[in-house]
Design a protein around this motif. Sequence first.
Motif, short mmCIF file in Angstrom:
data_model
loop_
_atom_site.label_atom_id
_atom_site.label_comp_id
_atom_site.label_asym_id
_atom_site.label_seq_id
_atom_site.Cartn_x
_atom_site.Cartn_y
_atom_site.Cartn_z
N ALA A 164 -3.29 -8.95 6.62
CA ALA A 164 -3.86 -8.57 5.33
C ALA A 164 -5.38 -8.47 5.41
CB ALA A 164 -3.46 -9.59 4.26
N ARG A 165 -6.02 -9.42 6.07
CA ARG A 165 -7.47 -9.39 6.20
C ARG A 165 -7.92 -8.20 7.06
NH1 ARG A 165 -5.84 -14.55 5.45
NH2 ARG A 165 -7.23 -16.01 4.36
N GLN A 166 -7.22 -7.95 8.14
CA GLN A 166 -7.57 -6.81 8.99
C GLN A 166 -7.42 -5.49 8.23
OE1 GLN A 166 -4.90 -7.40 12.30
NE2 GLN A 166 -6.39 -8.61 13.46
N ALA A 167 -6.38 -5.37 7.43
CA ALA A 167 -6.18 -4.16 6.64
C ALA A 167 -7.30 -3.98 5.63
CB ALA A 167 -4.83 -4.20 5.94
N TYR A 172 -8.04 -0.45 3.65
CA TYR A 172 -6.74 -0.28 3.00
C TYR A 172 -6.66 -1.11 1.72
CZ TYR A 172 -5.08 1.99 7.25
OH TYR A 172 -4.93 2.84 8.30
N LYS A 173 -5.89 -0.62 0.76
CA LYS A 173 -5.48 -1.44 -0.37
C LYS A 173 -4.33 -2.31 0.14
CE LYS A 173 -6.62 2.27 -3.59
NZ LYS A 173 -6.06 3.32 -4.47
N VAL A 174 -4.43 -3.61 -0.10
CA VAL A 174 -3.49 -4.56 0.48
C VAL A 174 -2.68 -5.23 -0.62
CG1 VAL A 174 -3.19 -6.56 1.97
CG2 VAL A 174 -5.11 -4.97 2.37
N VAL A 175 -1.36 -5.20 -0.46
CA VAL A 175 -0.45 -5.92 -1.34
C VAL A 175 0.24 -6.98 -0.49
CG1 VAL A 175 1.54 -5.75 -2.89
CG2 VAL A 175 -0.07 -3.82 -2.69
N VAL A 176 0.32 -8.19 -0.98
CA VAL A 176 1.01 -9.27 -0.27
C VAL A 176 2.16 -9.76 -1.14
CG1 VAL A 176 0.84 -11.62 0.65
CG2 VAL A 176 -1.02 -9.98 1.04
N GLY A 177 3.35 -9.81 -0.57
CA GLY A 177 4.52 -10.28 -1.30
C GLY A 177 4.55 -11.79 -1.37
N SER A 178 4.43 -12.33 -2.57
CA SER A 178 4.34 -13.79 -2.72
C SER A 178 5.63 -14.50 -2.36
CB SER A 178 3.94 -14.14 -4.15
OG SER A 178 4.90 -13.66 -5.08
N ASP A 179 6.78 -13.86 -2.60
CA ASP A 179 8.07 -14.50 -2.32
C ASP A 179 8.85 -13.78 -1.22
OD1 ASP A 179 8.62 -12.26 -3.83
OD2 ASP A 179 9.92 -13.28 -5.28
N GLY A 199 -9.69 -12.72 -2.73
CA GLY A 199 -10.65 -11.96 -1.95
C GLY A 199 -10.15 -10.79 -1.16
N PHE A 200 -8.81 -10.62 -1.02
CA PHE A 200 -8.34 -9.60 -0.08
C PHE A 200 -7.22 -8.70 -0.59
CE2 PHE A 200 -10.02 -13.14 2.39
CZ PHE A 200 -10.88 -12.50 3.26
N ALA A 201 -6.42 -9.16 -1.53
CA ALA A 201 -5.17 -8.44 -1.78
C ALA A 201 -4.69 -8.59 -3.21
CB ALA A 201 -4.08 -8.96 -0.83
N LEU A 202 -3.79 -7.70 -3.56
CA LEU A 202 -3.00 -7.81 -4.79
C LEU A 202 -1.74 -8.59 -4.43
CD1 LEU A 202 -2.39 -6.96 -7.75
CD2 LEU A 202 -1.39 -4.86 -6.82
N VAL A 203 -1.58 -9.77 -4.98
CA VAL A 203 -0.46 -10.64 -4.66
C VAL A 203 0.61 -10.47 -5.74
CG1 VAL A 203 0.31 -13.00 -4.26
CG2 VAL A 203 -1.93 -12.25 -3.42
N LEU A 204 1.79 -9.98 -5.33
CA LEU A 204 2.87 -9.70 -6.27
C LEU A 204 4.18 -10.25 -5.72
CD1 LEU A 204 2.17 -5.90 -7.00
CD2 LEU A 204 1.50 -7.85 -8.43
N SER A 205 5.11 -10.53 -6.61
CA SER A 205 6.46 -10.89 -6.20
C SER A 205 7.22 -9.64 -5.77
CB SER A 205 7.21 -11.56 -7.35
OG SER A 205 7.45 -10.62 -8.39
N ALA A 206 8.33 -9.82 -5.09
CA ALA A 206 9.16 -8.68 -4.69
C ALA A 206 9.61 -7.89 -5.91
CB ALA A 206 10.36 -9.16 -3.89
N GLU A 207 9.94 -8.60 -6.99
CA GLU A 207 10.36 -7.92 -8.22
C GLU A 207 9.24 -7.06 -8.79
OE1 GLU A 207 12.37 -8.99 -12.58
OE2 GLU A 207 11.65 -10.59 -11.26
N GLU A 208 8.02 -7.58 -8.77
CA GLU A 208 6.88 -6.81 -9.28
C GLU A 208 6.59 -5.60 -8.40
OE1 GLU A 208 4.06 -10.12 -11.45
OE2 GLU A 208 4.23 -10.19 -9.26
N ILE A 209 6.69 -5.76 -7.08
CA ILE A 209 6.49 -4.64 -6.17
C ILE A 209 7.54 -3.56 -6.43
CG2 ILE A 209 6.52 -3.92 -3.75
CD1 ILE A 209 5.51 -6.78 -3.07
N THR A 210 8.79 -3.98 -6.54
CA THR A 210 9.88 -3.04 -6.80
C THR A 210 9.65 -2.29 -8.11
OG1 THR A 210 11.47 -4.38 -5.58
CG2 THR A 210 12.36 -2.88 -7.23
#
Length: 227
Positions: A164-167, A172-179, A199-210
């Motif tokens: 995520a940090r490298q992206a 890049y816009k970075v999304v990290v799946g919390s669950d 500082g690095f990403a949009l943190v979302l659950s799998a449901e939110e990403i979907t």
Amino acid sequence: MAYSEGWVTERARDGYQHGRASFGVRPERSALLVIDMQDEFTRPGWSPYWVPAATRMAPRLRQLVETCRAASVPVIWTIFDDTHLGLDRPHALQYLPHSDTGWCRPGPAKVWGPMGYRADEALIRKPSYGAFYDTPLDTMLRNLGRDTVIVTGTLTNYCCGTTARQAYERGYKVVVGSDVTATDDESRQEPELAVLRKGFALVLSAEEITHQLIGHASGTRNRANVT
């Protein structure tokens, strides 16, 4: 204006707990990165490096993989592997307390079978934590025309967090799946997500990403039908 210690501390705390990046997840601009869901880390009891939390979240991640396939979001898999006889790994790794048990992998590294890896999807064998380190991932994403990466897999605070940090550093816009990320000590999960969130990403659950992927895809289809 003078800022009090209490005010700046509370502001920082709010960013860690509730911060939210201001971009959305568009399927036509995104790629799903499935980090190191391989036998060593996810196959129950198979190695001393097993991450039980990764095994538990694997069905949820498998569903997100299927969602991405249906939305034409490329799925890119990685494996932490012994590439080039280990000569391409960061030299300092040998000095770190990485809990070497003397265990040797019986055969080549493979994605854990229940994850449903397909031969028509890209698989990167990486020599270190981050998926961009000494790999073609950046070139692959740019060839695909993708500027957003959805980071999932294991371990949250090593390979996922480093990726995520490298992206982020590459624009890049970075999304990290919390669950749909997991680590070997579950008390480390939320602290790592908090840093990424602030500082690095949009943190979302799998449901939110979907929801975002399906919502954008439906909107695109509706506009196409109108025209």
